[in-house]
Design an enzyme around this catalytic site. Structure first.
Site, PDB file in Angstrom:
ATOM      1  N   GLY A 157     -70.329  -2.260 -36.146  1.00  0.00           N
ATOM      2  CA  GLY A 157     -71.155  -2.352 -37.400  1.00  0.00           C
ATOM      3  C   GLY A 157     -69.826  -2.354 -38.635  1.00  0.00           C
ATOM      4  O   GLY A 157     -69.820  -1.483 -39.640  1.00  0.00           O
ATOM      5  N   SER A 158     -68.130  -3.066 -38.481  1.00  0.00           N
ATOM      6  CA  SER A 158     -67.188  -2.245 -39.536  1.00  0.00           C
ATOM      7  C   SER A 158     -67.229  -3.143 -40.182  1.00  0.00           C
ATOM      8  O   SER A 158     -67.196  -3.770 -41.407  1.00  0.00           O
ATOM      9  CB  SER A 158     -65.671  -2.770 -38.803  1.00  0.00           C
ATOM     10  N   ASN A 159     -67.949  -4.327 -40.514  1.00  0.00           N
ATOM     11  CA  ASN A 159     -67.822  -5.674 -41.562  1.00  0.00           C
ATOM     12  C   ASN A 159     -69.202  -5.003 -41.875  1.00  0.00           C
ATOM     13  O   ASN A 159     -69.238  -5.328 -43.378  1.00  0.00           O
ATOM     14  CB  ASN A 159     -68.402  -6.323 -40.855  1.00  0.00           C
ATOM     15  N   GLU A 170     -62.115 -10.996 -42.068  1.00  0.00           N
ATOM     16  CA  GLU A 170     -62.989 -11.022 -41.491  1.00  0.00           C
ATOM     17  C   GLU A 170     -63.584  -9.400 -42.783  1.00  0.00           C
ATOM     18  O   GLU A 170     -64.020 -10.066 -43.352  1.00  0.00           O
ATOM     19  CB  GLU A 170     -63.515 -10.218 -40.773  1.00  0.00           C
ATOM     20  N   ASP A 196     -73.332 -21.670 -34.619  1.00  0.00           N
ATOM     21  CA  ASP A 196     -72.159 -21.312 -35.093  1.00  0.00           C
ATOM     22  C   ASP A 196     -71.511 -22.971 -35.722  1.00  0.00           C
ATOM     23  O   ASP A 196     -70.908 -22.670 -36.146  1.00  0.00           O
ATOM     24  CB  ASP A 196     -70.952 -21.026 -34.119  1.00  0.00           C
ATOM     25  N   ILE A 237     -79.296 -14.489 -30.512  1.00  0.00           N
ATOM     26  CA  ILE A 237     -79.652 -15.625 -31.681  1.00  0.00           C
ATOM     27  C   ILE A 237     -80.483 -15.716 -32.219  1.00  0.00           C
ATOM     28  O   ILE A 237     -82.002 -15.433 -32.354  1.00  0.00           O
ATOM     29  CB  ILE A 237     -79.763 -17.229 -30.625  1.00  0.00           C
ATOM     30  N   HIS A 252     -67.809 -15.360 -38.047  1.00  0.00           N
ATOM     31  CA  HIS A 252     -67.277 -15.844 -36.294  1.00  0.00           C
ATOM     32  C   HIS A 252     -65.620 -15.030 -36.861  1.00  0.00           C
ATOM     33  O   HIS A 252     -65.222 -15.900 -37.419  1.00  0.00           O
ATOM     34  CB  HIS A 252     -67.943 -17.033 -36.399  1.00  0.00           C
ATOM     35  N   MET A 301     -75.544  -9.678 -32.033  1.00  0.00           N
ATOM     36  CA  MET A 301     -75.843 -10.392 -30.637  1.00  0.00           C
ATOM     37  C   MET A 301     -76.883 -11.225 -30.238  1.00  0.00           C
ATOM     38  O   MET A 301     -77.340 -11.754 -28.963  1.00  0.00           O
ATOM     39  CB  MET A 301     -75.037  -9.205 -29.626  1.00  0.00           C
TER      40      MET A 301
HETATM   41  C1  GRF Z   1     -67.143  -9.676 -36.075  1.00  0.00           C
HETATM   42  O1  GRF Z   1     -65.055 -10.072 -35.269  1.00  0.00           O
HETATM   43  C2  GRF Z   1     -67.383 -10.941 -36.160  1.00  0.00           C
HETATM   44  O2  GRF Z   1     -66.254 -11.370 -35.912  1.00  0.00           O
HETATM   45  C3  GRF Z   1     -67.964 -10.814 -34.539  1.00  0.00           C
HETATM   46  O3  GRF Z   1     -68.974  -9.457 -34.235  1.00  0.00           O
HETATM   47  C4  GRF Z   1     -67.571  -9.294 -34.477  1.00  0.00           C
HETATM   48  C5  GRF Z   1     -68.415  -7.530 -35.334  1.00  0.00           C
HETATM   49  O4  GRF Z   1     -68.179  -6.128 -35.410  1.00  0.00           O
HETATM   50  N1  GRF Z   1     -69.395 -11.903 -35.259  1.00  0.00           N
HETATM   51  P1  GRF Z   1     -68.343  -5.626 -36.381  1.00  0.00           P
HETATM   52  O5  GRF Z   1     -68.988  -5.089 -35.798  1.00  0.00           O
HETATM   53  O6  GRF Z   1     -68.637  -5.544 -37.342  1.00  0.00           O
HETATM   54  O7  GRF Z   1     -66.909  -3.949 -36.410  1.00  0.00           O
END
Ligand code: GRF
Length: 188
Positions: A14-16, A172, A143, A90, A107, A88
């Site tokens: 969940g870092s994004n 990202e 994708d 679809i 991605h 993760m």
């Molecule tokens: C990211 O690198 C993204 O590109 C991919 O999954 C990863 C998720 O990372 N789809 P996080 O859970 O946001 O840390």
């Protein structure tokens, strides 16, 4: 500024999500995060959602009607955009047809190269000299939807998978907020 309501779908770290949450506190950032959806009860991002009092829903994707449960919650929280961030699973055609609003994904490659899983391993195996990340709209292909933003860097010799992952993720955290701004401020 009237912000759009966003739901972030996660499965792990969940870092994004954390990064988007931080950005969404800016007065001028176009979204406010109203809901987190995770298919994984042990996703670290859930701990973060709890800490910041963001409603979250853990879904069991083995149940037949799990997509209806999600759709009902998206309605309840008046969600305008779904941001997939390390989710993760679809997204089904039926789901996309029912939601009808924007769904975006990040991605870890320069799409259309290296769609799918195990991206970093494949990038190294192919001897690529450049890679990066892509934010794109989600359509019915894997994708494959329209690209909104890409960020890239050169791969120097000696890079391993972890180096690639770290460098990609740093990009990202710039690319995802930028893509969201592009969508809502510039009507992308
Ligand atoms: C990211 O690198 C993204 O590109 C991919 O999954 C990863 C998720 O990372 N789809 P996080 O859970 O946001 O840390």
């Amino acid at each position: 500024m009237v912000k759009k309501n966003a739901c972030i779908f996660i499965s792990g770290e969940g870092s994004n999500f954390k990064n988007l949450l931080k950005r969404s506190r800016d007065y001028n950032f176009p979204i406010s995060i109203k809901l987190i959806i995770s298919n994984n009860p042990n996703a670290k991002g859930i701990i973060f959602a709890r800490r910041y009092s963001i409603p979250y829903l853990i879904i069991n994707t083995y149940l037949n009607n799990f997509e209806n449960t999600i759709l009902n919650n998206l309605n309840k929280y008046k969600i305008n955009i779904i941001c997939l961030a390390g989710y993760m699973k679809i997204i089904s055609k039926n789901f996309l047809r029912s939601f009808k609003k924007r769904v975006v994904n990040i991605h870890p490659s320069l799409l259309p190269k290296f769609k799918g899983l195990n991206t970093f391993k494949r990038i190294l195996k192919e001897g690529e000299t450049k890679t990066g990340c892509t934010v794109h709209f989600v359509d019915e292909t894997l994708d494959g939807g329209k690209i909104i933003t890409q960020k890239s860097f050169y791969i120097t010799s000696g890079f391993n998978e972890l180096d690639l992952k770290k460098k990609t993720q740093m990009l990202e955290y710039v690319a995802y907020p930028e893509a969201i701004i592009k969508i809502f401020r510039f009507n992308y």
